[in-house]
Every structure is written in C-alpha cells, then in structure tokens.
Design an enzyme around this catalytic site. Sequence first.
Site, PDB file in Angstrom:
ATOM      1  N   LYS A  82       0.860  -1.192   0.000  1.00 31.44           N
ATOM      2  CA  LYS A  82       0.000   0.000   0.000  1.00 31.44           C
ATOM      3  C   LYS A  82       0.884   1.226   0.000  1.00 31.44           C
ATOM      4  CE  LYS A  82      -4.100   1.779   0.005  1.00 31.44           C
ATOM      5  NZ  LYS A  82      -3.603   2.767  -0.979  1.00 31.44           N
ATOM      6  N   LYS A 106       4.574   2.884   8.721  1.00 32.76           N
ATOM      7  CA  LYS A 106       3.350   3.649   8.965  1.00 32.76           C
ATOM      8  C   LYS A 106       2.124   2.745   9.068  1.00 32.76           C
ATOM      9  CE  LYS A 106       2.952   7.220   6.406  1.00 32.76           C
ATOM     10  NZ  LYS A 106       2.717   8.105   5.240  1.00 32.76           N
ATOM     11  N   LYS A 118       5.388   1.922  -2.821  1.00 33.97           N
ATOM     12  CA  LYS A 118       5.330   3.300  -3.315  1.00 33.97           C
ATOM     13  C   LYS A 118       5.690   3.300  -4.795  1.00 33.97           C
ATOM     14  CE  LYS A 118       4.490   7.442  -1.564  1.00 33.97           C
ATOM     15  NZ  LYS A 118       3.482   7.758  -0.519  1.00 33.97           N
ATOM     16  N   THR A 202      -5.572  12.814   5.284  1.00 33.57           N
ATOM     17  CA  THR A 202      -4.211  12.995   5.778  1.00 33.57           C
ATOM     18  C   THR A 202      -4.110  14.266   6.606  1.00 33.57           C
ATOM     19  OG1 THR A 202      -3.345  11.836   3.833  1.00 33.57           O
ATOM     20  CG2 THR A 202      -1.776  13.114   5.140  1.00 33.57           C
ATOM     21  N   ASN A 233      -2.842  19.449  -0.791  1.00 31.93           N
ATOM     22  CA  ASN A 233      -3.986  18.762  -0.207  1.00 31.93           C
ATOM     23  C   ASN A 233      -3.850  18.589   1.308  1.00 31.93           C
ATOM     24  OD1 ASN A 233      -6.484  17.171  -0.429  1.00 31.93           O
ATOM     25  ND2 ASN A 233      -5.168  15.447   0.130  1.00 31.93           N
ATOM     26  N   SER A 361      -7.721   5.140   3.372  1.00 32.87           N
ATOM     27  CA  SER A 361      -7.541   4.264   2.206  1.00 32.87           C
ATOM     28  C   SER A 361      -7.902   2.823   2.560  1.00 32.87           C
ATOM     29  CB  SER A 361      -6.092   4.327   1.712  1.00 32.87           C
ATOM     30  OG  SER A 361      -5.868   5.478   0.932  1.00 32.87           O
TER      31      SER A 361
END
Length: 428
Positions: A82, A106, A118, A202, A233, A361
């Site tokens: 993820k 994380k 990533k 986030t 964002n 997510s």
Amino acid sequence: MSNVLHIPSYLSAEHLGPWETFLVQIDRVEPHLAAELRPLVPILTRPMRALIVNVPIRLDNGEMAHFEGYRVQHNLSRGPGKGGIRFHPRVTLSEVMALSAWMTVKNAVVNVPFGGAKGGVRVDPKGLSPAELERLTRRYTSEIHILLGQDKDIPAPDINTNEQVMAWVMDTYSMNEGRTAMGVVTGKPVSLGGSLGRRDATGRGVFVSTAEAARRLGLEIAGARVAIQGFGNVGDAAARCFADAGARVVALQDDSGSIANPGGFDVRAVKAWRLEHGMLAGAPGAESISADDFWATDADILVAAALENQITAANARQIRARLITEGANGPTTPEADLILQDRGITVIPDVLANSGGVTVSYFEWVQDISAFFWSEEEINARLERIMREAFSAVWEAARQKGISLRTAAFVLGCERVLTAHKLRGLYP
C-alpha cells in the site's frame, strides 16, 4: 540519546539521500527492539522488490517522449503493498525506496493490514496537457500491472496525483484484467468506489495527532499559532482543521513562496487566491516573507507538509515552535532530528502524523471489497479513533523507554512487521 549523529559504516556521511535516511532511522531503532527480533532487522534494510520501467508516450505534437517510472514493494509481511504514486521531476529510486519503507512502518503503527509500497514517475506534470497526462498514467499503469491487484499492491494519490489520476489507473488495470476492479486503487472519485472523507484524511489526521500531543504538552489548540509548510492537499486540509478549532494559522509556505500574518489568515480565502493566481503572494492579509523568516516564525506549532529533507541542520536552530508535526514523508533529516531533540522540541513523526490518509484508504479498500459504503461521519469518527489509539500507544512507549516519539513509533511499527515475518517464516 546521544546528540552525535551516528552514521552506519556502510553509508557516506557526506550526503544522506532518502533511502540512507531510512537506514539511519533503522540503525537508531535497532537497540530498542525486542532482543529476539533484532536478528531479523536486515529484512527492513532491503526492499523486497523494485521495478524500474520506461514510460514512453506520444505527445500532442506527435513526438514521442520517454519518462522513467518506479514501483517498489518494501515489505509484504503484514498484507498487500500500500502506497501512493507521485509525479514529480525529482523522483528517484532512492526516494521511492524510502517512501515504500516508511509506508511499511506507517501501516504497522496504525495497525492496518498492509505492507509498504510506493510508486513514482520522474516528470513535471505541469508541462503535460490533460491528454498527455492521461496517456502517461495509463502507460505507467500498464508497465507496473504485474505488481498490482487488490490483494497484491494497491496504489493511492500522492504528490501531483489526484482522484482523476486514480480513476485512470483503475480503468487501465480493469481493462487489462477484463473486469471492473475498484479495489485496486484508493483515493478514487466517490462515484467510482472512492470513500467519503478520503480527500481530507491525511490533513485531518495531522490535526488529530497534533491535538493529542498538544493536550499532553499543556498547549491549547484554541488560540495556538500555527505555521504550515506545504499548502497542497495535506496542508490545506490541516489548515482548515486548525482554523475551525480556533487556532491561528500565522504563516504559510509552498513552492511559490512564503507569507505571514501574525493575526492569522482566513485560510479558505488564501486557498481560493492560490487557486486563482497560482501563488501565495498577494493573498488577503498576506505579507511576503523569506524562506528563512518562515522557519523562524513565532509559532507554537509547525506543520511540515511539503517534501522530504525540508528541516535540516541549517534551519533546525531557527525554529521557534514547541511542537512539530510531520505531514510530509521524511521532512526532517537525522541530524536536524537530534538538534530538535536537544532543543526540547517535540516532533510527531511522519509514520504517525500523516497516517490518516492510509487509514481512510484502508476504509475505502474494505468498502470496495464489501460493496457497502459508510457515511462521512462514520469515516471521520473511525479515523479519529484509530489515530488517537495509535498516538497513545506511541506516546506511552516513548515515555516508558525514555525515547523520542519517532523512535517509539519505529519500535512499535518495526516490531509488528518483524513479528509477522517471524511467524510466517521463510519459503521455501
């Protein structure tokens, strides 16, 4: 902890790139891990899989252009990969490797059942037309298709990618699979299986973790002065949350410059100005300041929500805030981290502070798989509960062991990853 920066012997002390920064973090954490897990630490210092791809596209003028893309899966011991996809002219393999590793930690810190991954393409998306951006996204997705799947690797938005880009990723993957596969990405438009609350998740998580730390430090959020680096964002959503809670956002910085207002900005008006004019300068109530002056802003809280390596040994001594929250990934260099510790400044690390995005997510992924969707109120309540629980666990670990919040978060996350690896064993 010693205030001398220890660099592992296999690294160069002259320059620490993102991946080397992660390795220094792991080196610092290892002595605090459970003794039976320390022999497994090398698992964390090597990505499981790294894919480098050529991304050729036809430009609108008929010429062909080539871009380099990456997808890295750092560790899948706790579940499918993820992590986001970023489009940026300075994307490198070192950066994507580090970002995937931070995602591993994380995801474990907030205890969602994912591993770390990533992706990125080295490109300036501002130089592409919408049609060229779509072709780039679709070709990149096709090139990394072999790694993707809702039970294999699930991308999400990151720097310079958004809901539309995720819709193209999902559609390209679905066309290649011959079926609609909504669960292969998160951060999609709500009309395509996206989750309510994902866009601000986030930034909302940054606010929640900051509020938890502030409460323990005796700092009232209402009336607190906040400086925010990065007004995309994450920074925008965090700014709105702080303002709505009665805090004063007194300084802002993005790639267009820095502005200040000791009385506090109307952050929504600043955002509207930024969208219309493409810069912060000239926004209502804004005084333009230098980058150095931004770091020296007289603020209680500093949110670093831009790129990695922004807080360095060169500016860490200028910072006047009592509390720093890392909304970006890897914004503080290891040397700056020690300087901030010596100065008594509390830092909420990225692997905790900005985990709201991956938490929602996870909610989106669950909703797509079950084809049952929750209200935004439910999403926000679940997010805040998970963030508060994760923060409490990290804070308590830091208190008991006498270590920083960053080290405590890494201890918690790494032990969960290494325990999963130990239980699974090696195959074959």
